[in-house]
Enzyme design. Structure first.
Site, PDB file in Angstrom:
ATOM      1  N   ASN A  10       0.852  -1.190   0.000  1.00 54.43           N
ATOM      2  CA  ASN A  10       0.000   0.000   0.000  1.00 54.43           C
ATOM      3  C   ASN A  10       0.886   1.238   0.000  1.00 54.43           C
ATOM      4  O   ASN A  10       1.678   1.441   0.922  1.00 54.43           O
ATOM      5  CB  ASN A  10      -0.894  -0.021   1.245  1.00 54.43           C
ATOM      6  CG  ASN A  10      -1.863   1.154   1.288  1.00 54.43           C
ATOM      7  OD1 ASN A  10      -1.484   2.285   1.005  1.00 54.43           O
ATOM      8  ND2 ASN A  10      -3.115   0.877   1.613  1.00 54.43           N
ATOM      9  N   HIS A  13       0.971   6.192   1.957  1.00 50.19           N
ATOM     10  CA  HIS A  13       1.683   7.164   2.787  1.00 50.19           C
ATOM     11  C   HIS A  13       2.885   7.792   2.113  1.00 50.19           C
ATOM     12  O   HIS A  13       3.476   8.739   2.637  1.00 50.19           O
ATOM     13  CB  HIS A  13       1.972   6.555   4.159  1.00 50.19           C
ATOM     14  CG  HIS A  13       0.680   6.251   4.870  1.00 50.19           C
ATOM     15  ND1 HIS A  13      -0.281   7.214   5.064  1.00 50.19           N
ATOM     16  CD2 HIS A  13       0.162   5.103   5.325  1.00 50.19           C
ATOM     17  CE1 HIS A  13      -1.330   6.664   5.647  1.00 50.19           C
ATOM     18  NE2 HIS A  13      -1.090   5.386   5.800  1.00 50.19           N
ATOM     19  N   HIS A  53      -5.574   3.519  -1.385  1.00 52.07           N
ATOM     20  CA  HIS A  53      -6.851   3.862  -0.767  1.00 52.07           C
ATOM     21  C   HIS A  53      -7.177   5.303  -1.157  1.00 52.07           C
ATOM     22  O   HIS A  53      -6.607   6.245  -0.618  1.00 52.07           O
ATOM     23  CB  HIS A  53      -6.719   3.721   0.750  1.00 52.07           C
ATOM     24  CG  HIS A  53      -8.003   3.980   1.478  1.00 52.07           C
ATOM     25  ND1 HIS A  53      -8.090   3.914   2.846  1.00 52.07           N
ATOM     26  CD2 HIS A  53      -9.244   4.318   1.049  1.00 52.07           C
ATOM     27  CE1 HIS A  53      -9.322   4.182   3.220  1.00 52.07           C
ATOM     28  NE2 HIS A  53     -10.045   4.429   2.146  1.00 52.07           N
ATOM     29  N   ARG A  55      -9.343   7.993  -0.602  1.00 53.67           N
ATOM     30  CA  ARG A  55     -10.347   8.346   0.400  1.00 53.67           C
ATOM     31  C   ARG A  55     -11.250   9.466  -0.121  1.00 53.67           C
ATOM     32  O   ARG A  55     -10.839  10.266  -0.952  1.00 53.67           O
ATOM     33  CB  ARG A  55      -9.674   8.832   1.684  1.00 53.67           C
ATOM     34  CG  ARG A  55      -9.124   7.720   2.546  1.00 53.67           C
ATOM     35  CD  ARG A  55      -8.380   8.270   3.739  1.00 53.67           C
ATOM     36  NE  ARG A  55      -8.138   7.257   4.762  1.00 53.67           N
ATOM     37  CZ  ARG A  55      -8.947   7.018   5.790  1.00 53.67           C
ATOM     38  NH1 ARG A  55     -10.073   7.709   5.910  1.00 53.67           N
ATOM     39  NH2 ARG A  55      -8.661   6.082   6.682  1.00 53.67           N
ATOM     40  N   ARG A  59      -7.129  12.838   1.355  1.00 54.47           N
ATOM     41  CA  ARG A  59      -6.041  13.320   2.227  1.00 54.47           C
ATOM     42  C   ARG A  59      -4.673  12.849   1.730  1.00 54.47           C
ATOM     43  O   ARG A  59      -3.669  13.449   2.050  1.00 54.47           O
ATOM     44  CB  ARG A  59      -6.269  12.865   3.662  1.00 54.47           C
ATOM     45  CG  ARG A  59      -6.178  11.372   3.849  1.00 54.47           C
ATOM     46  CD  ARG A  59      -6.386  10.961   5.290  1.00 54.47           C
ATOM     47  NE  ARG A  59      -7.769  11.186   5.719  1.00 54.47           N
ATOM     48  CZ  ARG A  59      -8.250  10.768   6.915  1.00 54.47           C
ATOM     49  NH1 ARG A  59      -7.447  10.153   7.765  1.00 54.47           N
ATOM     50  NH2 ARG A  59      -9.496  11.000   7.251  1.00 54.47           N
ATOM     51  N   HIS A  60      -4.630  11.736   0.995  1.00 52.26           N
ATOM     52  CA  HIS A  60      -3.339  11.314   0.456  1.00 52.26           C
ATOM     53  C   HIS A  60      -3.469  10.939  -1.013  1.00 52.26           C
ATOM     54  O   HIS A  60      -3.128  11.742  -1.865  1.00 52.26           O
ATOM     55  CB  HIS A  60      -2.673  10.202   1.288  1.00 52.26           C
ATOM     56  CG  HIS A  60      -3.572   9.113   1.801  1.00 52.26           C
ATOM     57  ND1 HIS A  60      -4.407   8.376   0.994  1.00 52.26           N
ATOM     58  CD2 HIS A  60      -3.751   8.627   3.060  1.00 52.26           C
ATOM     59  CE1 HIS A  60      -5.038   7.483   1.743  1.00 52.26           C
ATOM     60  NE2 HIS A  60      -4.672   7.613   2.996  1.00 52.26           N
ATOM     61  N   GLU A  80      -8.734   0.466  -2.754  1.00 46.90           N
ATOM     62  CA  GLU A  80      -9.574   0.512  -1.552  1.00 46.90           C
ATOM     63  C   GLU A  80     -10.463   1.745  -1.641  1.00 46.90           C
ATOM     64  O   GLU A  80      -9.988   2.830  -2.014  1.00 46.90           O
ATOM     65  CB  GLU A  80      -8.720   0.583  -0.289  1.00 46.90           C
ATOM     66  CG  GLU A  80      -7.934  -0.679  -0.033  1.00 46.90           C
ATOM     67  CD  GLU A  80      -7.113  -0.597   1.228  1.00 46.90           C
ATOM     68  OE1 GLU A  80      -6.750   0.515   1.636  1.00 46.90           O
ATOM     69  OE2 GLU A  80      -6.815  -1.645   1.828  1.00 46.90           O
ATOM     70  N   THR A 111      -7.752   4.042   9.207  1.00 45.27           N
ATOM     71  CA  THR A 111      -8.884   3.122   9.285  1.00 45.27           C
ATOM     72  C   THR A 111      -8.965   2.537  10.682  1.00 45.27           C
ATOM     73  O   THR A 111      -7.968   2.048  11.214  1.00 45.27           O
ATOM     74  CB  THR A 111      -8.702   2.003   8.239  1.00 45.27           C
ATOM     75  OG1 THR A 111      -8.664   2.622   6.955  1.00 45.27           O
ATOM     76  CG2 THR A 111      -9.841   1.002   8.303  1.00 45.27           C
ATOM     77  N   GLU A 161     -10.821  -9.189   3.527  1.00 44.98           N
ATOM     78  CA  GLU A 161      -9.547  -8.779   4.118  1.00 44.98           C
ATOM     79  C   GLU A 161      -9.807  -8.570   5.592  1.00 44.98           C
ATOM     80  O   GLU A 161     -10.545  -7.661   5.986  1.00 44.98           O
ATOM     81  CB  GLU A 161      -8.994  -7.512   3.469  1.00 44.98           C
ATOM     82  CG  GLU A 161      -7.654  -7.114   4.078  1.00 44.98           C
ATOM     83  CD  GLU A 161      -6.923  -6.022   3.346  1.00 44.98           C
ATOM     84  OE1 GLU A 161      -7.086  -5.917   2.108  1.00 44.98           O
ATOM     85  OE2 GLU A 161      -6.189  -5.256   4.004  1.00 44.98           O
ATOM     86  N   HIS A 200      -3.646  -4.100   7.772  1.00 46.69           N
ATOM     87  CA  HIS A 200      -3.681  -2.931   8.658  1.00 46.69           C
ATOM     88  C   HIS A 200      -2.821  -3.133   9.900  1.00 46.69           C
ATOM     89  O   HIS A 200      -3.085  -3.978  10.738  1.00 46.69           O
ATOM     90  CB  HIS A 200      -5.091  -2.507   9.084  1.00 46.69           C
ATOM     91  CG  HIS A 200      -5.080  -1.086   9.577  1.00 46.69           C
ATOM     92  ND1 HIS A 200      -5.303   0.003   8.761  1.00 46.69           N
ATOM     93  CD2 HIS A 200      -4.791  -0.572  10.790  1.00 46.69           C
ATOM     94  CE1 HIS A 200      -5.179   1.114   9.466  1.00 46.69           C
ATOM     95  NE2 HIS A 200      -4.869   0.802  10.693  1.00 46.69           N
ATOM     96  N   HIS A 223       2.059   1.064   5.805  1.00 46.64           N
ATOM     97  CA  HIS A 223       2.769   2.014   6.670  1.00 46.64           C
ATOM     98  C   HIS A 223       4.154   1.518   7.080  1.00 46.64           C
ATOM     99  O   HIS A 223       5.157   2.233   6.936  1.00 46.64           O
ATOM    100  CB  HIS A 223       1.915   2.299   7.912  1.00 46.64           C
ATOM    101  CG  HIS A 223       2.489   3.389   8.770  1.00 46.64           C
ATOM    102  ND1 HIS A 223       3.430   3.140   9.744  1.00 46.64           N
ATOM    103  CD2 HIS A 223       2.282   4.732   8.764  1.00 46.64           C
ATOM    104  CE1 HIS A 223       3.782   4.279  10.316  1.00 46.64           C
ATOM    105  NE2 HIS A 223       3.099   5.257   9.743  1.00 46.64           N
TER     106      HIS A 223
HETATM  107  C1  LIG Z   1      -7.928  -0.057   4.869  1.00 46.14           C
HETATM  108  C2  LIG Z   1      -6.590   0.012   5.492  1.00 46.14           C
HETATM  109  O1  LIG Z   1      -6.352  -0.493   6.550  1.00 46.14           O
HETATM  110  C3  LIG Z   1      -5.500   0.782   4.870  1.00 46.14           C
HETATM  111  O2  LIG Z   1      -5.625   1.009   3.524  1.00 46.14           O
HETATM  112  C4  LIG Z   1      -5.454   2.096   5.561  1.00 46.14           C
HETATM  113  O3  LIG Z   1      -6.712   2.704   5.327  1.00 46.14           O
HETATM  114  C5  LIG Z   1      -4.324   2.938   5.004  1.00 46.14           C
HETATM  115  O4  LIG Z   1      -4.778   4.226   4.744  1.00 46.14           O
HETATM  116  P1  LIG Z   1      -5.017   5.240   5.964  1.00 46.14           P
HETATM  117  O5  LIG Z   1      -3.746   5.250   6.765  1.00 46.14           O
HETATM  118  O6  LIG Z   1      -5.387   6.536   5.339  1.00 46.14           O
HETATM  119  O7  LIG Z   1      -6.181   4.644   6.733  1.00 46.14           O
HETATM  120  N1  LIG Z   2      -5.701  -2.714   4.001  1.00 51.55           N
HETATM  121  C1  LIG Z   2      -4.475  -2.542   4.751  1.00 51.55           C
HETATM  122  C2  LIG Z   2      -3.497  -1.772   3.944  1.00 51.55           C
HETATM  123  O1  LIG Z   2      -3.680  -1.602   2.748  1.00 51.55           O
HETATM  124  C3  LIG Z   2      -2.289  -1.232   4.580  1.00 51.55           C
HETATM  125  O2  LIG Z   2      -2.512  -0.890   5.923  1.00 51.55           O
HETATM  126  P1  LIG Z   2      -1.224  -0.350   6.723  1.00 51.55           P
HETATM  127  O3  LIG Z   2      -0.143  -1.388   6.575  1.00 51.55           O
HETATM  128  O4  LIG Z   2      -0.833   0.943   6.090  1.00 51.55           O
HETATM  129  O5  LIG Z   2      -1.697  -0.213   8.147  1.00 51.55           O
END
Ligand SMILES: CC(=O)[C@@H](O)[C@H](O)COP(=O)(O)O
Ligand SMILES: NCC(=O)COP(=O)(O)O
Length: 250
Positions: A10, A13, A53, A55, A59-60, A80, A111, A161, A200, A223
């Site tokens: 993902n 960020h 994602h 949103r 925001r990102h 997402e 989330t 998921e 997540h 993240h």
């Molecule tokens: C759905 C999920 O867990 C991740 O995609 C998370 O939403 C990352 O994006 P945010 O940090 O903006 O929530």
């Molecule tokens: N759906 C979870 C995701 O895409 C990534 O979540 P995170 O590792 O950024 O908390």
């Protein structure tokens, strides 16, 4: 079940960092870091797919990021999105390989829980049907709860998921209970022929604690990989996570 546990990276960020400086300069040719470059780097590191994602509050990730990554990154794309007409329209234009329906509130920092599929069944069913009609595969981001797994199958989802945020944030004393919740939900999902993914808050330290969860096909991780990438670069950070995931018992 694939030969090895798949990793969806993902890159949200990366966009968070970009927006911190370029939110008011969206057309700047200097806008960096680039989520597209991050997706291409994740591919170099062995990512199996890219997750973004978009949103409702942008925001990102921005809409243009979704189109750019779809057009120029060869990996499967998992978009997402919230269950809204606006995001459905975007998904039908972007045509990702997968959509994962997630809950969203404007106030949340990240989330905070799974989508209440059981409580929004008709609305979710309509959104799933519209996506599947175009060939997009649909996952539902849910808490590890049997009722939500059952509702996800009833809504026409092909995957779930499992939200691992409670697991990731749990105290040491509560961690094993959260793992048990995930084990039970994964078994329920596999029993309903749903592909079982998780995501997540997964990081290099807590990943092995998820290995008792059976039937996992894919982890979506953002993240912790992006944070690690600030020290070693994204290809290496992804390769490290893929290597660690290789120990998952198939
Ligand atoms: C759905 C999920 O867990 C991740 O995609 C998370 O939403 C990352 O994006 P945010 O940090 O903006 O929530
Ligand atoms: N759906 C979870 C995701 O895409 C990534 O979540 P995170 O590792 O950024 O908390």
């Amino acid at each position: 079940m694939p030969v090895s546990l798949l990793l969806g990276v993902n890159v949200d960020h990366v966009a968070t960092l970009r927006q911190a400086r370029y939110a008011l300069l969206p057309d700047s040719p200097n806008a960096e870091p680039s989520p597209l470059t991050a997706a291409l780097d994740a591919a170099k590191g062995g990512a199996d797919s890219i997750t973004i994602h978009v949103r409702g509050d942008r925001r990102h990730m921005q809409d243009r990021d979704a189109f750019e990554i779809r057009e120029r990154c060869g990996l499967p794309l998992n978009l997402e999105m919230g269950v809204t007409e606006e995001m459905l329209a975007l998904a039908l234009k972007v045509r990702p390989d997968f959509v994962c329906l997630v809950p969203e509130t404007r106030e949340e920092v990240t989330t905070e829980g799974g989508l209440d599929v059981a409580g929004r069944l008709d609305e979710v069913k309509r959104c799933v049907a519209a996506l599947r009609e175009t060939g997009i595969k649909v996952s539902l981001f849910i808490d590890p709860d049997a009722a939500q797994v059952e509702a996800s199958a009833e809504a026409g989802g092909q995957m779930v998921e499992l939200h691992t945020g409670c697991f990731a944030n749990a105290s040491t004393a509560d961690r094993s209970m959260e793992v048990e919740r995930l084990v039970d939900a994964a078994r329920a999902g596999a029993g309903m022929d749903l592909q079982v993914n998780a995501g997540h808050g997964i990081n290099y330290d807590n990943l092995p604690e998820l290995f008792p969860v059976p039937y996992l096909t894919e982890l979506n991780i953002g993240h912790s990989v992006v944070a690690r990438a600030m020290r070693v670069g994204l290809p290496t950070a992804v390769r490290e996570m893929k290597t660690a995931m290789g120990a998952y018992p198939q």
